[in-house]
Scaffold this active site. Structure first.
Site, PDB file in Angstrom:
ATOM      1  N   GLU A  27      -4.829 -11.360 -13.679  1.00 19.27           N
ATOM      2  CA  GLU A  27      -3.865 -11.210 -12.583  1.00 19.27           C
ATOM      3  C   GLU A  27      -3.813 -12.433 -11.670  1.00 19.27           C
ATOM      4  O   GLU A  27      -3.127 -12.412 -10.661  1.00 19.27           O
ATOM      5  CB  GLU A  27      -4.144  -9.943 -11.784  1.00 19.27           C
ATOM      6  CG  GLU A  27      -5.547  -9.825 -11.230  1.00 19.27           C
ATOM      7  CD  GLU A  27      -5.800  -8.522 -10.478  1.00 19.27           C
ATOM      8  OE1 GLU A  27      -4.838  -7.862 -10.056  1.00 19.27           O
ATOM      9  OE2 GLU A  27      -6.984  -8.181 -10.301  1.00 19.27           O
ATOM     10  N   HIS A  86       0.824  -1.206   0.000  1.00 14.33           N
ATOM     11  CA  HIS A  86       0.000   0.000   0.000  1.00 14.33           C
ATOM     12  C   HIS A  86       0.859   1.258   0.000  1.00 14.33           C
ATOM     13  O   HIS A  86       0.678   2.165  -0.827  1.00 14.33           O
ATOM     14  CB  HIS A  86      -0.916  -0.038   1.234  1.00 14.33           C
ATOM     15  CG  HIS A  86      -1.786   1.174   1.373  1.00 14.33           C
ATOM     16  ND1 HIS A  86      -1.415   2.266   2.128  1.00 14.33           N
ATOM     17  CD2 HIS A  86      -2.976   1.479   0.827  1.00 14.33           C
ATOM     18  CE1 HIS A  86      -2.368   3.180   2.052  1.00 14.33           C
ATOM     19  NE2 HIS A  86      -3.320   2.727   1.271  1.00 14.33           N
ATOM     20  N   THR A 143       0.251  -7.412 -13.106  1.00 10.44           N
ATOM     21  CA  THR A 143       1.466  -8.190 -12.850  1.00 10.44           C
ATOM     22  C   THR A 143       1.911  -8.146 -11.390  1.00 10.44           C
ATOM     23  O   THR A 143       2.782  -8.923 -11.005  1.00 10.44           O
ATOM     24  CB  THR A 143       2.602  -7.720 -13.778  1.00 10.44           C
ATOM     25  OG1 THR A 143       2.654  -6.291 -13.732  1.00 10.44           O
ATOM     26  CG2 THR A 143       2.363  -8.179 -15.199  1.00 10.44           C
ATOM     27  N   ASN A 144       1.296  -7.277 -10.578  1.00 11.28           N
ATOM     28  CA  ASN A 144       1.628  -7.315  -9.137  1.00 11.28           C
ATOM     29  C   ASN A 144       1.066  -8.610  -8.542  1.00 11.28           C
ATOM     30  O   ASN A 144       1.779  -9.392  -7.908  1.00 11.28           O
ATOM     31  CB  ASN A 144       1.007  -6.129  -8.388  1.00 11.28           C
ATOM     32  CG  ASN A 144       1.457  -4.794  -8.940  1.00 11.28           C
ATOM     33  OD1 ASN A 144       2.543  -4.687  -9.486  1.00 11.28           O
ATOM     34  ND2 ASN A 144       0.629  -3.775  -8.787  1.00 11.28           N
ATOM     35  N   ASP A 145      -0.232  -8.812  -8.748  1.00  9.32           N
ATOM     36  CA  ASP A 145      -0.832 -10.036  -8.204  1.00  9.32           C
ATOM     37  C   ASP A 145      -0.362 -11.273  -8.953  1.00  9.32           C
ATOM     38  O   ASP A 145      -0.173 -12.336  -8.345  1.00  9.32           O
ATOM     39  CB  ASP A 145      -2.366  -9.934  -8.239  1.00  9.32           C
ATOM     40  CG  ASP A 145      -2.887  -9.220  -7.004  1.00  9.32           C
ATOM     41  OD1 ASP A 145      -2.522  -9.643  -5.897  1.00  9.32           O
ATOM     42  OD2 ASP A 145      -3.614  -8.226  -7.143  1.00  9.32           O
ATOM     43  N   CYS A 162      -1.147  -3.063 -16.237  1.00 11.21           N
ATOM     44  CA  CYS A 162      -1.286  -1.963 -15.279  1.00 11.21           C
ATOM     45  C   CYS A 162      -0.616  -2.279 -13.954  1.00 11.21           C
ATOM     46  O   CYS A 162      -0.727  -1.513 -13.009  1.00 11.21           O
ATOM     47  CB  CYS A 162      -2.747  -1.599 -15.077  1.00 11.21           C
ATOM     48  SG  CYS A 162      -3.746  -2.942 -14.442  1.00 11.21           S
ATOM     49  N   ARG A 220      -7.917   2.703  -9.655  1.00 10.18           N
ATOM     50  CA  ARG A 220      -8.240   1.791  -8.551  1.00 10.18           C
ATOM     51  C   ARG A 220      -9.338   2.467  -7.744  1.00 10.18           C
ATOM     52  O   ARG A 220      -9.055   3.345  -6.923  1.00 10.18           O
ATOM     53  CB  ARG A 220      -7.021   1.580  -7.650  1.00 10.18           C
ATOM     54  CG  ARG A 220      -5.884   0.777  -8.249  1.00 10.18           C
ATOM     55  CD  ARG A 220      -4.762   0.662  -7.239  1.00 10.18           C
ATOM     56  NE  ARG A 220      -3.766  -0.326  -7.571  1.00 10.18           N
ATOM     57  CZ  ARG A 220      -2.597  -0.056  -8.186  1.00 10.18           C
ATOM     58  NH1 ARG A 220      -2.293   1.171  -8.519  1.00 10.18           N
ATOM     59  NH2 ARG A 220      -1.735  -1.027  -8.431  1.00 10.18           N
ATOM     60  N   ARG A 252     -11.574   0.396 -12.824  1.00  7.43           N
ATOM     61  CA  ARG A 252     -11.648  -0.958 -12.278  1.00  7.43           C
ATOM     62  C   ARG A 252     -12.674  -0.980 -11.157  1.00  7.43           C
ATOM     63  O   ARG A 252     -12.621  -0.146 -10.238  1.00  7.43           O
ATOM     64  CB  ARG A 252     -10.281  -1.384 -11.740  1.00  7.43           C
ATOM     65  CG  ARG A 252     -10.312  -2.799 -11.215  1.00  7.43           C
ATOM     66  CD  ARG A 252      -8.961  -3.272 -10.767  1.00  7.43           C
ATOM     67  NE  ARG A 252      -8.568  -2.656  -9.509  1.00  7.43           N
ATOM     68  CZ  ARG A 252      -7.372  -2.851  -8.952  1.00  7.43           C
ATOM     69  NH1 ARG A 252      -6.478  -3.613  -9.550  1.00  7.43           N
ATOM     70  NH2 ARG A 252      -7.071  -2.286  -7.815  1.00  7.43           N
TER      71      ARG A 252
HETATM   72  C1  PEP Z   1      -1.923  -5.765 -10.043  1.00 11.23           C
HETATM   73  O1  PEP Z   1      -2.205  -6.696  -9.286  1.00 11.23           O
HETATM   74  O2  PEP Z   1      -0.941  -5.776 -10.821  1.00 11.23           O
HETATM   75  C2  PEP Z   1      -2.753  -4.552 -10.053  1.00 11.23           C
HETATM   76  C3  PEP Z   1      -2.527  -3.577 -10.901  1.00 11.23           C
HETATM   77  O3  PEP Z   1      -3.709  -4.464  -9.097  1.00 11.23           O
HETATM   78  P1  PEP Z   1      -3.419  -4.032  -7.567  1.00 11.23           P
HETATM   79  O4  PEP Z   1      -1.984  -3.585  -7.496  1.00 11.23           O
HETATM   80  O5  PEP Z   1      -4.364  -2.953  -7.268  1.00 11.23           O
HETATM   81  O6  PEP Z   1      -3.691  -5.303  -6.851  1.00 11.23           O
HETATM   82 MG    MG Z   2      -4.161  -6.729  -8.395  1.00  8.75          MG
END
Ligand code: PEP
Ligand code: MG
Length: 536
Positions: free
Chosen positions: A404, A114, A426-428, A491, A221, A276
């Protein structure tokens, strides 16, 4: 003589064309896209003794007095003091303090935590996961060193270093017209090949993103529209115990959501805006059960407090990042997604009626299966139909999904039958493919793994092309095989990383989306990807 600074390289690149008749492509390749970071953000002019190190989570240099709570930070700020907010980790409850802080320091969390994501979105320096720091009552310690609230510290969000006292800032080239020239050339090279959008949640972010050259929003977001003082509004909806209470909370939310969206559409007029639907990791949005239990033990809980405690206990999860997140919450509380789509369409209709040109893309988060997406897609399409029936000129809306989860990536062909676009989260996808918690693993394990050569780089920073990248590549190909018109973007935080951008271009993506401050870096990196890989 030291090596040339980023600004010097940019000037030399532009001179090579304008004064020496050189080639634009060669000039674009003379500058390392990462060099732009030093041009955009403040830097220290010299290093001091390092007090602690963490992850360079959001670039730039910051000096300020240590504060441990967002309210203390705001009080100090109101008294004219620059502050650094220091916490173990941040949550939406801290956002008012983060917003006014010069920099943010956390002892836990990684590049997609966060604190990191919010700080990067605002271009605010942050160091995350500085594990050597122990936060105590009114002070933090690093070994024998005690740093009290109010003491000055300095943060380098590029290197991840923390210093005691105030380190002096370097001189920044305020005027660098050559940067605009270089980025103008970059835009020409990548036109029609790889777009650059921004991750922006508020009208202010969107305005800034457009100034940096973003060609739309690739990720809004919507849970970030409910940070700080607005947190109770979203909590009321999640915790509502009866349909009536839920309805009441949704009605209140619809009014504020419409204004949020209108601001975004105005700021991004005539450009695509990907909204989203809500994806709130519940642990960030619910009140702390521990704090409520403590108040209860002290006899301080009133009737509302007791209800809140019961609801918070009911929703408490051991692994919230894999719990009731994203579309799963949307399916349990489906009035929520209906409300968000209605509010968005109402905002678009208002913008259009005033002569504006809205281009909306509605995106579903954390999908795992085509049937799940089809269900929610149907709800969205119904709301769009109702809204458009009342208009002379219908609003054009694309409906798509994040890819994701590994399962969604593996089922991309089926999902693409119903989707108009994919955006890779790509974070998740990294978190779930590696089984590396994006909140816990980076400072401790990833650092050790990189040092031992067990992995090449922090996969939350630079895309792992072997497995996560392979999922992106194969899902993109499978999606396009079924639906050749499928729009493809990314994203996750990798959308602003030059090496990852090269990979996304090679994988056939149409655009990358990153935080507003990284948009110039992405514009140059996208042009370089086109030049290095032509023809794709
Ligand atoms: C992600 O998971 O890459 C993404 C963009 O969503 P968040 O970071 O909000 O989970
Ligand atoms: Mg995500």
């Amino acid at each position: 003589m030291g090596s040339p600074s980023g600004a010097e390289k940019i000037r030399a690149a532009v001179r090579s064309v304008e004064e020496q008749g050189g080639d634009i492509a060669a000039a674009l390749l003379m500058v390392d896209a990462a060099d732009l970071e030093a041009v955009i953000h403040d830097q220290f002019d010299m290093a001091g003794a390092v007090l602690a190190s963490g992850l360079g989570a959001s670039p730039g240099a910051a000096v300020g007095a240590v504060c441990f709570t967002p309210d203390d930070a705001v009080d100090a700020y109101d008294a004219g003091i620059d502050v650094i907010l220091v916490k173990d980790e941040t949550s939406p409850e801290d956002v008012h303090g983060m917003a006014i802080a010069e920099g943010i320091l956390t002892t836990r969390g990684g590049l997609a935590s966060h604190a990191a994501v919010v700080a990067r979105g605002w271009g605010k320096p942050a160091v995350c996961g500085a594990e050597a720091i122990t936060v105590g009552e009114g002070c933090f310690t690093v070994g024998d060193v005690v740093v009290n609230a109010g003491d000055l510290i300095s943060l380098d969000g590029t290197t991840g270093q923390v210093f005691l006292g105030a380190v002096s800032m370097g001189d920044k080239d305020e005027e660098l017209p050559e940067l605009d020239v270089l980025l103008g050339w970059a835009d020409e090279v990548r036109a029609g090949k790889l777009g650059v959008r921004a991750n922006a949640d508020t009208p202010e972010d969107a305005v800034r993103a457009r100034e940096f050259g973003a060609e739309g929003i690739g990720l809004c977001r919507t849970e970030h529209q409910f940070l700080g003082k607005r947190l109770p509004e979203i909590r009321r909806m999640i915790l509502a115990a009866t349909p009536g209470a839920e309805e009441e909370a949704l009605t209140a939310l619809e009014i504020v959501q419409k204004q949020d969206y209108l601001g975004l559409l105005v700021a991004m007029d005539d450009l695509p805006v990907t909204v989203r639907l809500l994806d709130p990791p519940l642990h960030e949005f619910l009140p702390s059960v521990e704090a409520l239990v403590l108040s209860d033990a002290l006899g301080e809980l009133d009737v509302d407090g007791a209800e809140l405690l019961a609801a918070a206990r009911h929703w408490q999860e051991s692994n919230p990042m894999m719990g009731t997140r994203g579309v799963r919450l949307g399916i349990l509380r489906h009035g929520l997604y209906h409300m968000q789509v209605r509010a968005l369409l109402a905002a678009a209709a208002e913008h259009q009626a005033r002569g504006g040109s809205p281009h909306i893309e509605i995106m579903v988060p954390l999908v795992i299966d085509a049937r799940e997406f089809e269900l929610v897609r149907g709800w969205i399409a119904d709301e769009v139909e109702v809204a458009n029936a009342a208009l002379d000129r219908p609003i054009e809306v694309l409906i798509g999904t994040m890819i994701e989860t590994p399962r969604a990536a593996m089922c991309a062909g089926l999902i693409a039958e119903e989707a108009e676009f994919f955006s890779f989260g790509t974070n998740d996808l990294t978190q779930m493919t590696f089984g590396f918690s994006r909140d816990d693993v980076e400072s401790r394990i990833v650092r050790e793994y990189v040092a031992r050569g067990l992995i090449d780089a922090n996969p939350f920073e630079t895309l792992d092309q072997v497995a996560v990248g392979e999922m992106v590549r194969s899902a993109a190909a499978a999606g396009r095989a079924v639906n050749p018109a499928l729009k493809l973007g990314v994203c996750g935080e990798h959308g602003g990383d030059p090496a990852s951008i090269d990979f996304f271009y090679r994988s056939g993506l149409d655009y990358v989306s990153c935080s507003p401050f990284r948009v110039p870096i992405a514009r140059l990196a996208a042009a370089q990807a086109v030049l290095r890989n032509e023809p794709r």
